[in-house]
Design a protein around this motif. Structure first.
Motif, PDB file in Angstrom:
ATOM      1  N   ILE A  16       1.795  -7.896   4.284  1.00 16.29           N
ATOM      2  CA  ILE A  16       1.162  -6.631   3.937  1.00 16.29           C
ATOM      3  C   ILE A  16       2.067  -5.504   4.398  1.00 16.29           C
ATOM      4  N   ILE A  17       2.457  -4.654   3.461  1.00 14.51           N
ATOM      5  CA  ILE A  17       3.356  -3.542   3.756  1.00 14.51           C
ATOM      6  C   ILE A  17       2.636  -2.243   3.449  1.00 14.51           C
ATOM      7  N   VAL A  18       2.542  -1.379   4.428  1.00 16.24           N
ATOM      8  CA  VAL A  18       1.940  -0.062   4.254  1.00 16.24           C
ATOM      9  C   VAL A  18       3.038   0.974   4.405  1.00 16.24           C
ATOM     10  N   ILE A  19       3.118   1.898   3.445  1.00 16.67           N
ATOM     11  CA  ILE A  19       4.215   2.871   3.428  1.00 16.67           C
ATOM     12  C   ILE A  19       3.636   4.277   3.547  1.00 16.67           C
ATOM     13  N   THR A  20       3.814   4.875   4.723  1.00 15.67           N
ATOM     14  CA  THR A  20       3.342   6.236   4.978  1.00 15.67           C
ATOM     15  C   THR A  20       4.397   6.973   5.798  1.00 15.67           C
ATOM     16  N   ASP A  21       4.131   8.234   6.131  1.00 17.15           N
ATOM     17  CA  ASP A  21       5.084   8.958   6.978  1.00 17.15           C
ATOM     18  C   ASP A  21       5.072   8.361   8.383  1.00 17.15           C
ATOM     19  N   ASP A  23       0.872  -1.179   0.000  1.00 15.97           N
ATOM     20  CA  ASP A  23       0.000   0.000   0.000  1.00 15.97           C
ATOM     21  C   ASP A  23       0.906   1.225   0.000  1.00 15.97           C
ATOM     22  N   PHE A  24       0.915   1.961  -1.118  1.00 18.15           N
ATOM     23  CA  PHE A  24       1.846   3.090  -1.207  1.00 18.15           C
ATOM     24  C   PHE A  24       1.289   4.218  -2.061  1.00 18.15           C
ATOM     25  N   SER A  25       1.948   5.350  -2.032  1.00 19.24           N
ATOM     26  CA  SER A  25       1.612   6.592  -2.723  1.00 19.24           C
ATOM     27  C   SER A  25       0.416   7.270  -2.061  1.00 19.24           C
ATOM     28  N   SER A  26      -0.790   6.774  -2.312  1.00 22.24           N
ATOM     29  CA  SER A  26      -2.010   7.173  -1.598  1.00 22.24           C
ATOM     30  C   SER A  26      -2.239   8.680  -1.487  1.00 22.24           C
ATOM     31  N   PRO A  27      -2.300   9.405  -2.618  1.00 21.80           N
ATOM     32  CA  PRO A  27      -2.639  10.833  -2.553  1.00 21.80           C
ATOM     33  C   PRO A  27      -4.140  11.020  -2.316  1.00 21.80           C
ATOM     34  N   ASN A  28      -4.537  12.250  -2.101  1.00 18.86           N
ATOM     35  CA  ASN A  28      -5.950  12.563  -1.900  1.00 18.86           C
ATOM     36  C   ASN A  28      -6.573  13.089  -3.185  1.00 18.86           C
ATOM     37  N   ILE A  29      -7.799  12.639  -3.451  1.00 23.69           N
ATOM     38  CA  ILE A  29      -8.545  13.141  -4.593  1.00 23.69           C
ATOM     39  C   ILE A  29      -8.787  14.644  -4.413  1.00 23.69           C
ATOM     40  N   ALA A  30      -8.735  15.368  -5.547  1.00 24.64           N
ATOM     41  CA  ALA A  30      -8.944  16.827  -5.592  1.00 24.64           C
ATOM     42  C   ALA A  30      -7.783  17.597  -4.994  1.00 24.64           C
ATOM     43  N   LYS A  31      -6.667  16.916  -4.786  1.00 26.22           N
ATOM     44  CA  LYS A  31      -5.446  17.610  -4.363  1.00 26.22           C
ATOM     45  C   LYS A  31      -4.309  17.093  -5.242  1.00 26.22           C
ATOM     46  N   GLU A  32      -3.465  17.972  -5.681  1.00 27.38           N
ATOM     47  CA  GLU A  32      -2.330  17.543  -6.499  1.00 27.38           C
ATOM     48  C   GLU A  32      -1.260  16.898  -5.633  1.00 27.38           C
ATOM     49  N   MET A  33      -0.522  15.988  -6.231  1.00 29.46           N
ATOM     50  CA  MET A  33       0.575  15.357  -5.512  1.00 29.46           C
ATOM     51  C   MET A  33       1.676  16.373  -5.271  1.00 29.46           C
ATOM     52  N   HIS A  34       2.161  16.385  -4.038  1.00 31.85           N
ATOM     53  CA  HIS A  34       3.216  17.335  -3.684  1.00 31.85           C
ATOM     54  C   HIS A  34       4.428  16.581  -3.158  1.00 31.85           C
ATOM     55  N   VAL A  35       5.419  17.307  -2.698  1.00 32.33           N
ATOM     56  CA  VAL A  35       6.673  16.687  -2.280  1.00 32.33           C
ATOM     57  C   VAL A  35       6.458  15.674  -1.152  1.00 32.33           C
ATOM     58  N   GLY A  36       5.384  15.861  -0.363  1.00 29.39           N
ATOM     59  CA  GLY A  36       5.085  14.920   0.709  1.00 29.39           C
ATOM     60  C   GLY A  36       4.730  13.535   0.221  1.00 29.39           C
ATOM     61  N   HIS A  37       4.311  13.413  -1.054  1.00 31.90           N
ATOM     62  CA  HIS A  37       3.969  12.112  -1.627  1.00 31.90           C
ATOM     63  C   HIS A  37       5.172  11.428  -2.275  1.00 31.90           C
ATOM     64  N   LEU A  38       6.270  12.141  -2.376  1.00 34.99           N
ATOM     65  CA  LEU A  38       7.439  11.613  -3.087  1.00 34.99           C
ATOM     66  C   LEU A  38       7.939  10.318  -2.457  1.00 34.99           C
ATOM     67  N   ARG A  39       8.132  10.336  -1.142  1.00 36.60           N
ATOM     68  CA  ARG A  39       8.789   9.207  -0.495  1.00 36.60           C
ATOM     69  C   ARG A  39       7.943   7.932  -0.551  1.00 36.60           C
ATOM     70  N   SER A  40       6.666   8.048  -0.219  1.00 31.29           N
ATOM     71  CA  SER A  40       5.814   6.863  -0.254  1.00 31.29           C
ATOM     72  C   SER A  40       5.772   6.266  -1.658  1.00 31.29           C
ATOM     73  N   THR A  41       5.736   7.142  -2.668  1.00 30.81           N
ATOM     74  CA  THR A  41       5.602   6.671  -4.055  1.00 30.81           C
ATOM     75  C   THR A  41       6.839   5.929  -4.526  1.00 30.81           C
ATOM     76  N   ILE A  42       8.012   6.496  -4.313  1.00 32.64           N
ATOM     77  CA  ILE A  42       9.221   5.849  -4.853  1.00 32.64           C
ATOM     78  C   ILE A  42       9.711   4.704  -3.963  1.00 32.64           C
ATOM     79  N   ILE A  43       9.512   4.808  -2.648  1.00 36.40           N
ATOM     80  CA  ILE A  43       9.864   3.685  -1.771  1.00 36.40           C
ATOM     81  C   ILE A  43       8.942   2.507  -2.077  1.00 36.40           C
ATOM     82  N   GLY A  44       7.657   2.792  -2.244  1.00 37.78           N
ATOM     83  CA  GLY A  44       6.696   1.727  -2.525  1.00 37.78           C
ATOM     84  C   GLY A  44       6.984   1.009  -3.824  1.00 37.78           C
ATOM     85  N   GLU A  45       7.326   1.771  -4.863  1.00 40.01           N
ATOM     86  CA  GLU A  45       7.653   1.148  -6.154  1.00 40.01           C
ATOM     87  C   GLU A  45       8.871   0.239  -6.012  1.00 40.01           C
ATOM     88  N   ALA A  46       9.888   0.698  -5.282  1.00 37.76           N
ATOM     89  CA  ALA A  46      11.084  -0.122  -5.083  1.00 37.76           C
ATOM     90  C   ALA A  46      10.756  -1.386  -4.292  1.00 37.76           C
TER      91      ALA A  46
END
Length: 857
Positions: free
Chosen positions: A605-610, A393-416
């Motif tokens: 099950i791996i969840v990747i958040t701050d 479970d990774f990236s997880s942005p919010n609808i109606a909000k653009e992805m910002h620098v806070g989403h960077l880590r979850s997205t690239i760590i999750g992909e790896a």
């Protein structure tokens, strides 16, 4: 014949057998434990001991250790011995895998019970003989947890008869349905409604063990034979059967396979195997060897060696009577390692007993050539089929909000993390748990209705008007805060949306679609693959979860009506339902956990958040275990990451104080990289054309951003810096990509200037890597750590292990091409193959991290 088997011996015949057994017992009075082990077996009471912790059993002549040779977890005799060892309190160990008992009994091929591994002395062989021996040993052991009594000769005769029936009737019948039916009918008659085969002695005997284990091992359908079914089920429910047939107990009786130095790619394990074998030679039987895990380590200073063994000190504590100092122990270990061993070289003793060593070049080059033959570095062993399914479970942005620098880590760590698991054979569900549900959507729907009333319709003239989602959200929030009427309508929209109102749902879907388009811009740039499964998916699954917790008595209704689950060591509970009847993150995440475990069948099950959400997920995981969803074979893991900071040490923002859009951040890295490449072209220091700048800059720019994050422990904060991440020196993606491109350039020049195609060398097998120069050996040493590195990475799933490995390989490769002439040298073919082996491994690492490699820069 079937009738004879059914009847068994008559009482008159049994009395004759009993008299014979009494004479044998009198004749053998005073025999040793080992002699008794192959004779008549005593009967044990049902007082079942816990698994014995001792490693010795006392018999005539002192302390003796007992071993099971040739054990196998799937073998019938091993399973019988395991249950008997539990029942009779005999500590049993696996004999070494390479033990040769043919010298004692040439015809023994299956499991055998040994009283020693030195000669070896065989106490018994065959499943039933081992059962009787273990019963005898249990009687002769002063074990506080075992109550064993010697039965009379009549009972002994009954036991022997039952064992013989299991061997000559039950086992042969398993292959023929008709014979099996007759055998089970006979057994049903023998039991006569009892739960023990020997009715005259109401206790579990070796006869019960033998028959029950055989039936369980063969997976016989006992439905037509209820008495036999009850007999088996009753015994299987006892502690000795449960413990004896457990995976852990059986595995302890299976000797580890001898380490295969020619095919096993784990270098650390190879080193450990050599040292363990040496220690076994100097340690007397009965003395427990210290585990080498943690006692074998890389040398902190490469000048002293590659690895060091720190086992001499703990061994000295066990062998004080045999050695005067740890240095003597170290010397004994050193002497026990023959020069002909395939792995270790240059063994020296340092300090209070540290054994230092180098890895043989011949060992390293074997695996280098094997790597080229296989076309890539070794993959980890495939997981068991039942443990393959994972959820990330990774990236997880919010609808109606653009992805910002806070989403960077979850997205690239999750992909790896996904790539790492997939590389090792796991089936990975890549889940994007987007925030697409909640009270904020009432506000957004109302704003969309007022500002873009025709949005999404055929005559819509403003179809591209929502170009800035962040501003859209801000504007809606501002109006919500200042306008009571807008706020009231927004709250009504929430009710409509949750009630399934078609208009509200249509507008909600429009907002989701616009957001997905923005998310895709980021995912395309970063090569991210993820499947959306947002909060809304679980909305209808929440009420059954709450009911399940309620039925289990785990719900506590707090003041106001909130439904909560309290967990040990946490003052604040999980709130499965709010006092107003609504659902929050706790509700959704518990529903998600149940779905992932029970429907998807995930075993990891791996969840990747701050990191700030760490306690929340710990509580969710504890609750999943408490309710019984997460059994021992399910691993729940939260990877919490730190903050991306600016130069001021605070959260990274624009100069105006706004959150940095992730698209802008990524494009800036590419723009700066493109400028650098264009300058190199002008200066004549590039191997690419202007037409290739865009693709190369994208690979390097995006890779630089990713690696700057992935190369560090995710739990730490870091300062975002374009200058540092785009530096051509140090531990950066740019440096690594240049190191790879340099090796690729050498291979390209070899074909152009020397007509040597490294790919043809590999295909033809006409050349081999031969390690001679110290820098060649050093590079091969680092490359051969790939399997060890992957093993560590699969434990915690932290990508920085791969980053450390890549950086070490790049440094070693740079040293190699600096110190060793490749093109035109007598060793050209071998060194070209080493260059190619290095790029193959580096490319695999880049791929695991989600970084595009480039062949020329």
């Amino acid at each position: 014949m079937a009738d004879e088997e059914k009847k068994g011996p008559s009482k008159k015949e049994l009395k004759k057998l009993a008299k014979k057994a009494e004479k044998e017992a009198a004749k053998n009075a005073g025999t040793t434990a080992v002699e008794a082990a192959v004779g008549a077996a005593p009967v044990a009471t049902v007082g079942v001991p816990s698994p014995a912790n001792e490693t010795t059993a006392t018999g005539t002549g002192g302390t003796t250790t007992y071993y099971l040779a040739h054990g196998s977890s799937e073998d019938l005799s091993t399973q019988k011995a395991s249950v008997a060892a539990q029942l009779f309190g005999v500590a049993l160990q696996a004999a070494p895998a390479d033990l040769n008992i043919a010298s004692a009994i040439p015809f023994v091929r299956g499991p055998a019970l040994l009283s020693s591994t030195q000669e070896p002395i065989v106490a018994a062989f065959g499943g039933n003989a081992c059962l009787k021996a273990l019963a005898s040993l249990g009687t002769s052991t002063a074990s506080a947890t075992t109550t064993a009594v010697v039965g009379d000769a009549f009972v002994q005769a009954l036991i022997d008869d039952a064992l013989e029936w299991e061997r000559t009737t039950l086992r042969p019948s398993l292959q023929t349905p008709k014979k099996l039916k007759a055998a089970l009918t006979s057994l049903q008659t023998k039991l006569n409604g009892q739960i023990h085969l020997v009715h005259d002695h109401d206790a579990t005997t070796v006869a019960d063990i033998s028959v029950v284990v055989t039936l369980v091992h063969s997976k016989v359908d006992l439905t037509p034979f209820p008495t036999v079914q009850t007999f088996v089920d009753t015994h299987l429910a006892t502690p000795c059967f449960q413990a004896g047939l457990s995976h852990g107990a059986l595995e302890q009786l299976v000797p580890p396979k001898p380490f295969d130095f020619d095919t096993n790619p784990y270098m650390m394990k190879a080193v450990m195997s050599v040292f363990e074998t040496a220690m076994a030679k100097i340690v007397p039987e009965g003395v427990e060897l210290p585990t080498t895990n943690g006692l074998i380590a890389r040398c902190s200073n490469p000048k002293h060696g590659d690895y060091q063994c720190n086992a001499a000190m703990p061994l000295f504590g066990k062998l004080k009577g045999q050695f005067k100092s740890p240095q003597q122990v170290a010397k004994a270990i050193q002497d026990a390692i023959p020069e002909s061993n395939p792995v270790l070289d240059q063994l020296t003793i340092n300090g209070p007993g540290f054994l230092l060593c180098k890895i043989k070049a011949s060992y390293l080059q074997t695996f280098m050539n094997q790597l080229l033959k296989e076309g890539g570095p070794p993959k980890p062993p495939l997981p068991k089929p039942e443990l393959k399914q994972c959820v990330v479970d990774f990236s997880s942005p919010n609808i109606a909000k653009e992805m910002h620098v806070g989403h960077l880590r979850s997205t690239i760590i999750g992909e790896a993390v996904c790539r790492i698991l997939e590389f090792s054979g796991h089936e990975v569900a890549r889940v994007n748990h987007v925030g697409d549900w909640g009270t904020q959507f009432g506000m957004l729907i109302q704003y969309l209705t007022e500002e873009y009333p025709t949005y999404g319709s055929d005559d819509d003239k403003k179809n591209n008007s929502i170009t800035d989602l962040t501003q859209f959200y801000k504007s809606a929030k501002e109006r919500f805060d200042v306008s009571p009427e807008f706020k009231k309508l927004s709250q009504q929209n929430v009710v409509k949306l949750q009630g399934g109102d078609e208009t509200s749902l249509r507008m909600w879907k429009l907002l989701c679609d616009v957001s997905r388009g923005e998310f895709k811009k980021v995912y395309d740039r970063l090569d991210i693959s993820v499947e959306e499964c947002g909060e809304s998916f679980y909305n209808e699954k929440i009420p059954p979860v709450i009911q399940e917790f309620k039925d289990a008595g785990l719900i506590r209704i707090e003041e106001g009506g909130a439904k909560c689950v309290f967990l040990d060591n946490y003052k604040v509970p999980l709130m499965l339902q709010k006092s107003d009847g609504g659902f929050g993150y706790d509700s959704t995440d518990m529903a998600a956990l149940k779905y992932r475990i029970q429907t998807i069948g995930a075993k990891r099950i791996i969840v990747i958040t701050d990191f700030s959400q760490g306690d929340h997920f710990k509580m969710c995981n504890l609750a999943a275990k408490k309710i019984g969803w997460a059994t021992d074979d399910v691993k729940l893991q939260h990877i919490g990451f730190g903050t991306v900071q600016g130069e001021d040490g605070k959260r990274f923002k624009t100069r105006s104080g706004d959150t940095v859009r992730l698209v802008d951040l990524l494009d800036e890295a590419v723009s700066r990289m493109a400028t650098s490449l264009e300058e190199r072209i002008v200066e004549g220091r590039a191997n690419i054309t202007k037409d290739e700048v865009a693709a190369t800059a994208a690979a390097m720019g995006y890779g630089a951003v990713k690696y700057f994050d992935l190369r560090r422990n995710p739990t730490t904060n870091y300062v975002f810096s374009y200058d540092r991440m785009l530096d051509t020196k140090g531990n950066t993606a740019i440096y690594l990509l240049y190191a790879n491109a340099r090796l690729e350039s050498i291979c390209t020049k070899a074909k152009a200037a020397h007509n040597v195609d490294v790919e043809e060398l590999i295909r033809d097998g006409t050349a081999q890597i031969v390690l001679g120069h110290a820098s060649e050996v050093n590079l091969a040493f680092f490359l051969n750590q790939f399997a060890d590195m992957m093993e560590v990475t699969l434990e915690d799933l932290y990508p920085y292990h791969i980053g450390d490995f890549l950086y070490n390989v790049s440094n070693a490769a740079s040293e190699f091409v600096t110190q060793c002439k490749v093109l035109g040298s007598p060793e050209m073919n071998s060194r070209l193959l080493l260059c190619r082996a290095t790029t193959v491994v580096m490319r695999q690492c880049f791929d695991l991290l989600g970084i595009r490699h480039v062949n020329k820069i």
